[in-house]
Motif scaffolding. Sequence first.
Motif, short mmCIF file in Angstrom:
data_model
loop_
_atom_site.label_atom_id
_atom_site.label_comp_id
_atom_site.label_asym_id
_atom_site.label_seq_id
_atom_site.Cartn_x
_atom_site.Cartn_y
_atom_site.Cartn_z
N PHE A 183 0.84 -1.19 0.00
CA PHE A 183 0.00 0.00 0.00
C PHE A 183 0.88 1.25 0.00
N GLY A 184 0.41 2.28 -0.68
CA GLY A 184 1.13 3.54 -0.71
C GLY A 184 0.61 4.50 0.33
N SER A 185 1.46 5.45 0.72
CA SER A 185 1.05 6.49 1.65
C SER A 185 1.72 7.80 1.29
N ALA A 186 1.25 8.88 1.92
CA ALA A 186 1.84 10.20 1.69
C ALA A 186 3.14 10.39 2.43
N SER A 239 2.30 9.72 8.15
CA SER A 239 1.15 10.49 7.65
C SER A 239 -0.15 9.79 8.02
N SER A 240 -1.25 10.52 7.90
CA SER A 240 -2.54 9.89 8.22
C SER A 240 -2.83 8.74 7.26
N THR A 241 -2.41 8.87 6.00
CA THR A 241 -2.65 7.79 5.04
C THR A 241 -1.85 6.55 5.41
N GLU A 268 -2.27 1.31 8.58
CA GLU A 268 -1.76 0.43 9.64
C GLU A 268 -2.89 -0.02 10.55
N LEU A 269 -3.83 0.87 10.83
CA LEU A 269 -4.99 0.51 11.63
C LEU A 269 -5.81 -0.56 10.92
N ILE A 306 0.81 2.59 16.76
CA ILE A 306 2.25 2.72 16.57
C ILE A 306 3.00 1.64 17.34
N ARG A 307 2.56 1.39 18.56
CA ARG A 307 3.22 0.38 19.39
C ARG A 307 3.02 -1.03 18.83
#
Length: 326
Positions: A158-161, A165-167, A172-173, A318-319
């Motif tokens: 998957f790509g992100s900004a 970043s929020s994307t 990840e969520l 994140i953890r």
Amino acid sequence: MRLTRRGLGAALLSLPLLPEARAAAPGWRPSRPLRFVVPFPAGGATDVVARVLAEHMSASLGQPVVVENRTGSGGNIGMENVVHSAPDGHTLVMATTGTLTINPYLYSTMSFDPRRSLAPVSMTFTTDHVLIVNRALPVSTAQELVALARSRPGSLSFGSAGSGSSTHMVAELFKLAARLDIQHVPYRGSAPALNDTIAGNVQMMLDQLPSAIGQIQAGAVKVLAITGPRRSRLLPEVPTMAEISLPAAEAASWGAVMVPAGTPEPVIATLNGALLAALGNGTVQERLAAAGADARGSTPEALTAYIASESDKWSRVIREGRITVN
């Protein structure tokens, strides 16, 4: 009545906007132009919202509200500039999900704690993310995507900004909620990540709705789900994460106005009133809606609680995802 973390977020996002009649708060008026810092480049969703609000706040406050873009380090540079400004109501910042509730857990070298160094004024907007995939990917629903990813662990990307970043974080969520092994490919901005999703260099993205809506409507990508608590009026046929049995993947990007810690309460009350008046304006709501964002005001107290809830959420992601930034 006690609220769960999920209920707290829902309660904040369902708060009605206060009418313009409550815009004027006694006790303080600005004596010179206000500086409204946006810690991201011009033209993005956060910048667009800030400029729309600044225009209407100027009329309410009787002073120009000048938007200033101070970019870098995931928004931290602009935020730090405001932290070190005088707490007199003449400097504000359009903070976001990332700068308030993600960056503190990603950047070990941050020189300030946004929850202690800044004071909340009001929520300003929310916007959903959309799960989009390359058109050649052999799936037509989110459930089929999950099944495909589970059958080929580590092979999809998957790509992100950009990292943090929020994307990135919303994806990840989604990975945690669906128990998927998907590789992250960071880009320098949402546009190149979206372009590579269209080209098939990455298979998917959880982009912000304002960024992706044009390509969705053009048929350049397939959209499988939306991360908000309800379906979008721009994409009424697209199911929510809860509707695809992944309620833990529900998320939104949002903005909030903050001021330096120590700003007097009467000053914050005046700024809050000016923001609520702007957010309650029909033209403002229409302009934000056209960009894929929802105008959303709050009290400072409700915003404080929401920031705490979101901080708990993203620090866990994140953890558990073992996410770091270079």
